[in-house]
Motif scaffolding. Structure first.
Motif, PDB file in Angstrom:
ATOM      1  N   TYR A 248       0.903  -1.168  -0.013  1.00 58.08           N
ATOM      2  CA  TYR A 248       0.040   0.102  -0.063  1.00 58.08           C
ATOM      3  C   TYR A 248       0.845   1.140  -0.076  1.00 58.08           C
ATOM      4  CZ  TYR A 248      -3.314   3.418   2.045  1.00 58.08           C
ATOM      5  OH  TYR A 248      -4.179   4.593   2.245  1.00 58.08           O
ATOM      6  N   LEU A 249       1.608   1.470   0.821  1.00 53.12           N
ATOM      7  CA  LEU A 249       2.589   2.572   0.806  1.00 53.12           C
ATOM      8  C   LEU A 249       3.514   2.473  -0.206  1.00 53.12           C
ATOM      9  CD1 LEU A 249       3.880   2.389   4.773  1.00 53.12           C
ATOM     10  CD2 LEU A 249       2.291   3.704   3.658  1.00 53.12           C
ATOM     11  N   GLY A 250       3.894   1.388  -0.874  1.00 53.33           N
ATOM     12  CA  GLY A 250       4.900   1.444  -1.801  1.00 53.33           C
ATOM     13  C   GLY A 250       4.242   1.897  -3.173  1.00 53.33           C
ATOM     14  N   SER A 251       2.928   1.515  -3.191  1.00 47.28           N
ATOM     15  CA  SER A 251       1.971   1.973  -4.631  1.00 47.28           C
ATOM     16  C   SER A 251       1.879   3.460  -4.362  1.00 47.28           C
ATOM     17  CB  SER A 251       0.755   1.387  -4.401  1.00 47.28           C
ATOM     18  OG  SER A 251      -0.054   1.828  -3.389  1.00 47.28           O
ATOM     19  N   TYR A 252       1.731   4.118  -3.236  1.00 53.76           N
ATOM     20  CA  TYR A 252       1.682   5.573  -3.069  1.00 53.76           C
ATOM     21  C   TYR A 252       2.893   6.231  -3.395  1.00 53.76           C
ATOM     22  CZ  TYR A 252      -3.261   6.069  -1.527  1.00 53.76           C
ATOM     23  OH  TYR A 252      -4.412   6.178  -1.577  1.00 53.76           O
ATOM     24  N   LEU A 253       4.084   5.550  -3.008  1.00 53.08           N
ATOM     25  CA  LEU A 253       5.431   6.203  -3.359  1.00 53.08           C
ATOM     26  C   LEU A 253       5.620   6.366  -4.651  1.00 53.08           C
ATOM     27  CD1 LEU A 253       8.165   7.213  -2.076  1.00 53.08           C
ATOM     28  CD2 LEU A 253       8.934   4.835  -2.290  1.00 53.08           C
ATOM     29  N   LEU A 254       5.204   5.096  -5.284  1.00 51.94           N
ATOM     30  CA  LEU A 254       5.288   4.964  -7.006  1.00 51.94           C
ATOM     31  C   LEU A 254       4.576   5.959  -7.616  1.00 51.94           C
ATOM     32  CD1 LEU A 254       5.755   1.179  -7.630  1.00 51.94           C
ATOM     33  CD2 LEU A 254       7.524   2.963  -7.719  1.00 51.94           C
TER      34      LEU A 254
END
Length: 131
Positions: free
Chosen positions: A24-30
């Motif tokens: 979830y956090l990685g998708s927002y970072l990307l």
């Protein structure tokens, strides 16, 4: 008290929740990196330290290509289904290899055997002129 089956279920494991949160956090970072790359001018990106990155053309081309592919899936799915369905006047729409013809009832049974009513009988009952 929680049963052993519930404890062993993969839905309640803490590792799965951790992986989900990291994704979830990685998708927002990307998404943030993509938006910065798409909207910041090239001079700013060079100043930040990004010297190698794709052309801005791909910031528009890839999402549009994805949307077109996603939309085309619906048309291809409908087209494939229309190719597999027999024509409306085909006899396969009425009967198939599993159809059971009428069989004479055996004496002594209270329930007659199961069978499919032939289309000719259905047409006689439904469309015969009643005088």
């Amino acid at each position: 008290m929680v049963s052993d089956e519930r404890r062993a279920s993969p839905n309640t494991s803490s590792e799965r929740a951790t992986y989900g949160f990291v994704l979830y956090l990685g998708s927002y970072l990307l998404l943030g990196v993509f938006l910065l790359w798409a909207f910041l001018p090239n001079d700013w990106l060079t100043f930040i330290g990004f010297s190698y990155y794709p052309q801005k053309y791909w910031a528009v081309a890839v999402p549009v290509f994805g949307c077109v592919c996603f939309t085309m899936i619906f048309f291809l799915y409908i087209g494939a289904n229309l190719l597999m369905v027999p024509a409306p006047d085909d006899l396969r729409n009425i009967t198939d290899s599993y159809s059971l013809p009428p069989q004479p009832a055996s004496i002594g049974t209270s329930v007659p055997p199961l069978y499919d009513i032939p289309i000719t009988e259905v047409n006689k009952l439904m469309f015969a002129k009643k005088h």
